[in-house]
Design an enzyme around this catalytic site. Structure first.
Site, PDB file in Angstrom:
ATOM      1  N   ASN A  50       0.831  -1.190   0.000  1.00 34.71           N
ATOM      2  CA  ASN A  50       0.000   0.000   0.000  1.00 34.71           C
ATOM      3  C   ASN A  50       0.871   1.248   0.000  1.00 34.71           C
ATOM      4  OD1 ASN A  50      -1.805   2.067   0.599  1.00 34.71           O
ATOM      5  ND2 ASN A  50      -3.001   0.821   1.991  1.00 34.71           N
ATOM      6  N   HIS A  80      24.121  13.035  -8.129  1.00 35.68           N
ATOM      7  CA  HIS A  80      25.251  13.560  -8.903  1.00 35.68           C
ATOM      8  C   HIS A  80      26.590  13.240  -8.253  1.00 35.68           C
ATOM      9  CE1 HIS A  80      22.785  15.865 -11.687  1.00 35.68           C
ATOM     10  NE2 HIS A  80      22.002  16.130 -10.645  1.00 35.68           N
ATOM     11  N   THR A 133      19.955   5.125   5.838  1.00 40.96           N
ATOM     12  CA  THR A 133      21.149   5.115   4.996  1.00 40.96           C
ATOM     13  C   THR A 133      21.845   3.757   4.989  1.00 40.96           C
ATOM     14  OG1 THR A 133      22.526   5.878   6.826  1.00 40.96           O
ATOM     15  CG2 THR A 133      21.564   7.581   5.391  1.00 40.96           C
ATOM     16  N   LYS A 134      21.439   2.862   5.904  1.00 42.75           N
ATOM     17  CA  LYS A 134      22.063   1.542   6.028  1.00 42.75           C
ATOM     18  C   LYS A 134      20.990   0.475   6.143  1.00 42.75           C
ATOM     19  CE  LYS A 134      26.082   3.393   8.418  1.00 42.75           C
ATOM     20  NZ  LYS A 134      26.838   3.445   9.651  1.00 42.75           N
ATOM     21  N   ARG A 148      18.324   4.958  13.661  1.00 37.90           N
ATOM     22  CA  ARG A 148      19.014   4.095  14.620  1.00 37.90           C
ATOM     23  C   ARG A 148      17.995   3.203  15.307  1.00 37.90           C
ATOM     24  NH1 ARG A 148      23.876   6.316  14.585  1.00 37.90           N
ATOM     25  NH2 ARG A 148      24.241   8.513  14.786  1.00 37.90           N
ATOM     26  N   LYS A 151      14.089  -0.240  19.263  1.00 35.72           N
ATOM     27  CA  LYS A 151      13.848  -1.514  19.933  1.00 35.72           C
ATOM     28  C   LYS A 151      13.442  -2.534  18.876  1.00 35.72           C
ATOM     29  CE  LYS A 151       8.965  -0.987  21.190  1.00 35.72           C
ATOM     30  NZ  LYS A 151       8.013  -1.043  22.298  1.00 35.72           N
TER      31      LYS A 151
END
Length: 190
Positions: A50, A80, A133-134, A148, A151
């Protein structure tokens, strides 16, 4: 009464037309777009995925079953090049776009940004406004800039095993059918 009978047909027809307009050939028939978004034609999406309005999804993205993207989620990257001496960034070309994979039963909160090339594990929850980003571990709840761990969604391995068994069965076997997508979702939530 008439509205309840007409609504399933309307939703089916609307999604059929939207899949054609967006050029989406690799999405399940239960894939649902709630409003206008920008979506790469090569999107691969499983059952009951969805997308809320205002999403931006770059190429090379796959999204597995039962995943929800809230309003204005962006999956972007491959921008870029900025490290070519003697050439402005705008004329330096773009990086190679990496594949992005979002697992089953994932919930991505409003205005989150997911960089291309990451993998978000099954059952993860991304808090609203996060920057991913990870890679994100399965069943983790993450948030922030950058995202980050907050839990884990389940407290023990038995719950994870039970949930994995469920999300890996065909939706028809679980009693989830097209009728759920075609039902009056808005009134079900009131």
């Amino acid at each position: 009464m008439f509205k309840k009978k007409l609504r399933p047909f309307y939703r089916f027809l609307r999604m059929y037309i939207l899949r054609r307009l967006y050029g989406l050939k690799s999405v399940d028939k239960t894939f649902y777009i709630q409003g206008k978004s920008i979506i790469a034609k090569d999107l691969k999406a499983g059952c009951f995925v969805n997308l809320a309005p205002g999403c931006l999804i770059y190429p090379k993205v796959s999204i597995d079953d039962y995943t929800m993207l809230a309003t204005q989620v962006m999956i972007i990257g491959g921008d870029h090049k900025f490290n070519t001496p003697g050439r402005p960034m705008m004329f330096s070309g773009r990086s190679v776009l990496k594949e992005t994979h979002i697992g089953k039963d994932v919930w991505i909160g409003a205005k989150s940004i997911i960089f291309t090339g990451v993998t978000i594990g099954d059952g993860a929850i991304i808090a609203a406004g996060s920057l991913v980003t990870k890679d994100i571990e399965p069943y983790s709840i993450v948030g922030g800039v950058p995202a980050r761990l907050i839990k884990f969604r389940f407290e023990n391995q038995d719950d994870i095993i039970k949930h994995n068994e469920m999300i890996n069965k065909p939706y028809q076997e679980l009693g989830y059918g097209d009728h759920l997508l075609l039902s009056d979702i808005e009134s079900d939530n009131n």
